[in-house]
Motif scaffolding. Sequence first.
Motif, PDB file in Angstrom:
ATOM      1  N   LEU A 237       5.843  16.964  -1.340  1.00  0.00           N
ATOM      2  CA  LEU A 237       5.124  18.201  -1.057  1.00  0.00           C
ATOM      3  C   LEU A 237       6.095  19.267  -0.576  1.00  0.00           C
ATOM      4  O   LEU A 237       7.046  18.966   0.154  1.00  0.00           O
ATOM      5  N   PRO A 238       5.893  20.510  -0.974  1.00  0.00           N
ATOM      6  CA  PRO A 238       6.768  21.573  -0.462  1.00  0.00           C
ATOM      7  C   PRO A 238       6.589  21.713   1.046  1.00  0.00           C
ATOM      8  O   PRO A 238       5.509  21.446   1.581  1.00  0.00           O
ATOM      9  N   PRO A 239       7.634  22.087   1.745  1.00  0.00           N
ATOM     10  CA  PRO A 239       7.503  22.248   3.209  1.00  0.00           C
ATOM     11  C   PRO A 239       6.498  23.335   3.541  1.00  0.00           C
ATOM     12  O   PRO A 239       6.327  24.302   2.802  1.00  0.00           O
ATOM     13  N   ARG A 240       5.825  23.132   4.647  1.00  0.00           N
ATOM     14  CA  ARG A 240       4.857  24.129   5.091  1.00  0.00           C
ATOM     15  C   ARG A 240       5.564  25.435   5.455  1.00  0.00           C
ATOM     16  O   ARG A 240       6.634  25.417   6.057  1.00  0.00           O
TER      17      ARG A 240
ATOM     18  N   GLU B 278      -4.383   6.672 -17.178  1.00  0.00           N
ATOM     19  CA  GLU B 278      -5.091   6.954 -18.425  1.00  0.00           C
ATOM     20  C   GLU B 278      -4.585   8.240 -19.075  1.00  0.00           C
ATOM     21  O   GLU B 278      -4.898   8.514 -20.237  1.00  0.00           O
ATOM     22  N   GLU B 279      -3.814   9.016 -18.323  1.00  0.00           N
ATOM     23  CA  GLU B 279      -3.211  10.216 -18.897  1.00  0.00           C
ATOM     24  C   GLU B 279      -1.971   9.805 -19.694  1.00  0.00           C
ATOM     25  O   GLU B 279      -1.086   9.117 -19.168  1.00  0.00           O
ATOM     26  N   PRO B 280      -1.868  10.197 -20.948  1.00  0.00           N
ATOM     27  CA  PRO B 280      -0.757   9.721 -21.783  1.00  0.00           C
ATOM     28  C   PRO B 280       0.618  10.179 -21.310  1.00  0.00           C
ATOM     29  O   PRO B 280       1.621   9.504 -21.567  1.00  0.00           O
ATOM     30  N   ASP B 281       0.681  11.300 -20.621  1.00  0.00           N
ATOM     31  CA  ASP B 281       1.984  11.830 -20.218  1.00  0.00           C
ATOM     32  C   ASP B 281       2.276  11.616 -18.728  1.00  0.00           C
ATOM     33  O   ASP B 281       3.125  12.312 -18.160  1.00  0.00           O
ATOM     34  N   TYR B 282       1.586  10.659 -18.085  1.00  0.00           N
ATOM     35  CA  TYR B 282       1.813  10.425 -16.653  1.00  0.00           C
ATOM     36  C   TYR B 282       3.135   9.693 -16.479  1.00  0.00           C
ATOM     37  O   TYR B 282       3.304   8.548 -16.904  1.00  0.00           O
ATOM     38  N   ASP B 283       4.098  10.342 -15.855  1.00  0.00           N
ATOM     39  CA  ASP B 283       5.434   9.792 -15.653  1.00  0.00           C
ATOM     40  C   ASP B 283       5.556   9.321 -14.206  1.00  0.00           C
ATOM     41  O   ASP B 283       5.886  10.096 -13.308  1.00  0.00           O
ATOM     42  N   TRP B 284       5.276   8.050 -13.979  1.00  0.00           N
ATOM     43  CA  TRP B 284       5.247   7.540 -12.613  1.00  0.00           C
ATOM     44  C   TRP B 284       6.632   7.585 -11.969  1.00  0.00           C
ATOM     45  O   TRP B 284       6.743   7.768 -10.749  1.00  0.00           O
ATOM     46  N   GLU B 285       7.701   7.412 -12.768  1.00  0.00           N
ATOM     47  CA  GLU B 285       9.043   7.453 -12.188  1.00  0.00           C
ATOM     48  C   GLU B 285       9.354   8.843 -11.636  1.00  0.00           C
ATOM     49  O   GLU B 285       9.968   8.984 -10.576  1.00  0.00           O
ATOM     50  N   ARG B 286       8.949   9.869 -12.358  1.00  0.00           N
ATOM     51  CA  ARG B 286       9.160  11.228 -11.875  1.00  0.00           C
ATOM     52  C   ARG B 286       8.297  11.515 -10.651  1.00  0.00           C
ATOM     53  O   ARG B 286       8.737  12.168  -9.697  1.00  0.00           O
ATOM     54  N   VAL B 287       7.064  11.002 -10.683  1.00  0.00           N
ATOM     55  CA  VAL B 287       6.137  11.236  -9.578  1.00  0.00           C
ATOM     56  C   VAL B 287       6.672  10.660  -8.273  1.00  0.00           C
ATOM     57  O   VAL B 287       6.516  11.255  -7.197  1.00  0.00           O
TER      58      VAL B 287
ATOM     59  N   LEU C 171       0.831  -1.197   0.000  1.00  0.00           N
ATOM     60  CA  LEU C 171       0.000   0.000   0.000  1.00  0.00           C
ATOM     61  C   LEU C 171       0.869   1.252   0.000  1.00  0.00           C
ATOM     62  O   LEU C 171       0.588   2.224  -0.726  1.00  0.00           O
ATOM     63  N   MET C 172       1.944   1.241   0.786  1.00  0.00           N
ATOM     64  CA  MET C 172       2.820   2.401   0.850  1.00  0.00           C
ATOM     65  C   MET C 172       3.459   2.671  -0.514  1.00  0.00           C
ATOM     66  O   MET C 172       3.533   3.818  -0.968  1.00  0.00           O
ATOM     67  N   LYS C 173       3.902   1.614  -1.197  1.00  0.00           N
ATOM     68  CA  LYS C 173       4.522   1.793  -2.511  1.00  0.00           C
ATOM     69  C   LYS C 173       3.499   2.223  -3.552  1.00  0.00           C
ATOM     70  O   LYS C 173       3.808   3.029  -4.443  1.00  0.00           O
ATOM     71  N   ALA C 174       2.284   1.710  -3.460  1.00  0.00           N
ATOM     72  CA  ALA C 174       1.243   2.123  -4.405  1.00  0.00           C
ATOM     73  C   ALA C 174       0.907   3.595  -4.219  1.00  0.00           C
ATOM     74  O   ALA C 174       0.699   4.326  -5.189  1.00  0.00           O
ATOM     75  N   ARG C 175       0.850   4.037  -2.984  1.00  0.00           N
ATOM     76  CA  ARG C 175       0.613   5.457  -2.733  1.00  0.00           C
ATOM     77  C   ARG C 175       1.749   6.311  -3.277  1.00  0.00           C
ATOM     78  O   ARG C 175       1.541   7.444  -3.705  1.00  0.00           O
ATOM     79  N   ARG C 176       2.956   5.772  -3.258  1.00  0.00           N
ATOM     80  CA  ARG C 176       4.097   6.528  -3.759  1.00  0.00           C
ATOM     81  C   ARG C 176       3.978   6.805  -5.256  1.00  0.00           C
ATOM     82  O   ARG C 176       4.589   7.755  -5.769  1.00  0.00           O
ATOM     83  N   LEU C 177       3.199   6.002  -5.954  1.00  0.00           N
ATOM     84  CA  LEU C 177       2.999   6.192  -7.391  1.00  0.00           C
ATOM     85  C   LEU C 177       1.998   7.300  -7.682  1.00  0.00           C
ATOM     86  O   LEU C 177       1.819   7.665  -8.850  1.00  0.00           O
ATOM     87  N   LEU C 178       1.342   7.827  -6.644  1.00  0.00           N
ATOM     88  CA  LEU C 178       0.399   8.928  -6.810  1.00  0.00           C
ATOM     89  C   LEU C 178       1.111  10.257  -6.589  1.00  0.00           C
ATOM     90  O   LEU C 178       2.152  10.316  -5.930  1.00  0.00           O
ATOM     91  N   PRO C 179       0.561  11.338  -7.116  1.00  0.00           N
ATOM     92  CA  PRO C 179       1.133  12.665  -6.830  1.00  0.00           C
ATOM     93  C   PRO C 179       1.150  12.923  -5.322  1.00  0.00           C
ATOM     94  O   PRO C 179       0.319  12.379  -4.573  1.00  0.00           O
ATOM     95  N   PRO C 180       2.083  13.709  -4.839  1.00  0.00           N
ATOM     96  CA  PRO C 180       2.231  13.922  -3.391  1.00  0.00           C
ATOM     97  C   PRO C 180       0.945  14.336  -2.694  1.00  0.00           C
ATOM     98  O   PRO C 180       0.672  13.886  -1.578  1.00  0.00           O
ATOM     99  N   ALA C 181       0.140  15.179  -3.322  1.00  0.00           N
ATOM    100  CA  ALA C 181      -1.072  15.667  -2.668  1.00  0.00           C
ATOM    101  C   ALA C 181      -2.116  14.575  -2.471  1.00  0.00           C
ATOM    102  O   ALA C 181      -3.062  14.755  -1.703  1.00  0.00           O
TER     103      ALA C 181
ATOM    104  N   ARG D 278      -7.770   2.810  -7.614  1.00  0.00           N
ATOM    105  CA  ARG D 278      -8.676   3.504  -8.545  1.00  0.00           C
ATOM    106  C   ARG D 278      -8.063   4.828  -9.005  1.00  0.00           C
ATOM    107  O   ARG D 278      -8.104   5.168 -10.201  1.00  0.00           O
ATOM    108  N   MET D 279      -7.511   5.569  -8.058  1.00  0.00           N
ATOM    109  CA  MET D 279      -6.905   6.853  -8.402  1.00  0.00           C
ATOM    110  C   MET D 279      -5.686   6.654  -9.291  1.00  0.00           C
ATOM    111  O   MET D 279      -5.445   7.416 -10.234  1.00  0.00           O
ATOM    112  N   LEU D 280      -4.911   5.599  -9.013  1.00  0.00           N
ATOM    113  CA  LEU D 280      -3.742   5.323  -9.840  1.00  0.00           C
ATOM    114  C   LEU D 280      -4.164   4.964 -11.263  1.00  0.00           C
ATOM    115  O   LEU D 280      -3.531   5.393 -12.236  1.00  0.00           O
ATOM    116  N   ARG D 281      -5.232   4.206 -11.395  1.00  0.00           N
ATOM    117  CA  ARG D 281      -5.720   3.844 -12.732  1.00  0.00           C
ATOM    118  C   ARG D 281      -6.135   5.089 -13.521  1.00  0.00           C
ATOM    119  O   ARG D 281      -5.863   5.204 -14.718  1.00  0.00           O
TER     120      ARG D 281
END
Length: 230
Positions: free
Chosen positions: A121-124, A107-116, A79-89, A100-103
């Motif tokens: 998140l920027p520090p508060r 579907e976005e053609p330019d989604y770069d999971w390695e970069r993500v 679960l932790m690694k799957a969350r890491r594939l999502l944007p920080p927010a 579901r959110m990862l799927r």
Amino acid sequence: MAETPMEEMEPWERDVGFTLEEPVTVWPRRPAPAREQPPNAGQLWTDAEYEEILVAAREGVTDMDDVASRLGRSRNPTLMKARRLLPPAERSAPADRVMRMLREHLEEPDYDWERVTLEELPPRPVINPPALTGIPGLGREDLVRICYALALAGGVAGADLMSRVTREVLTRGLTFALIELRVDRLLQQGAEVTWDHARADAGRWVDTALSPAALEWPYLDEEHVVPPYW
């Protein structure tokens, strides 16, 4: 031969059939059954495993236990690694929505999971409260002494300033400190009063000083006359 009567014993001294020296049976605890670890537990994660999570998301798999079973991993690390594939927010998403959110992102053609996975998140921002100035910025002792001095000055300070100072004194609960200062002043200045009389005078003087009414003199404390400018 006459029998010697036994001394009467207290209830807790009577023989109840056991002594403290008797061994106490302690039943051994049954050892907990060893939990079988997944085959890849403790191994470093690879890009191939990330890819397997992505494949499961594209296939519509939403049960994290199923994804973990595919990888030979435990559920929580998966679960932790799957969350890491999502944007920080989105990484605090509920577990049942992560796949579901990862799927949807895949579907976005330019989604770069390695970069993500490298994004954070920027520090508060550090928010420093503004420094108090004016009357609210006064220290406790300074505020009490200024209030005392303004009360002695009478109308010289002006009603507005006196009102703001006394309001701050009341807000901080410094009435008793003002009374103590008045008592100390009376005794140091040599007023011919006992401590009890000084304490009573100080209480009435402070009540008058903190009220809108002007301070009037002579200020009587029974048979004593205490000047208000002390």
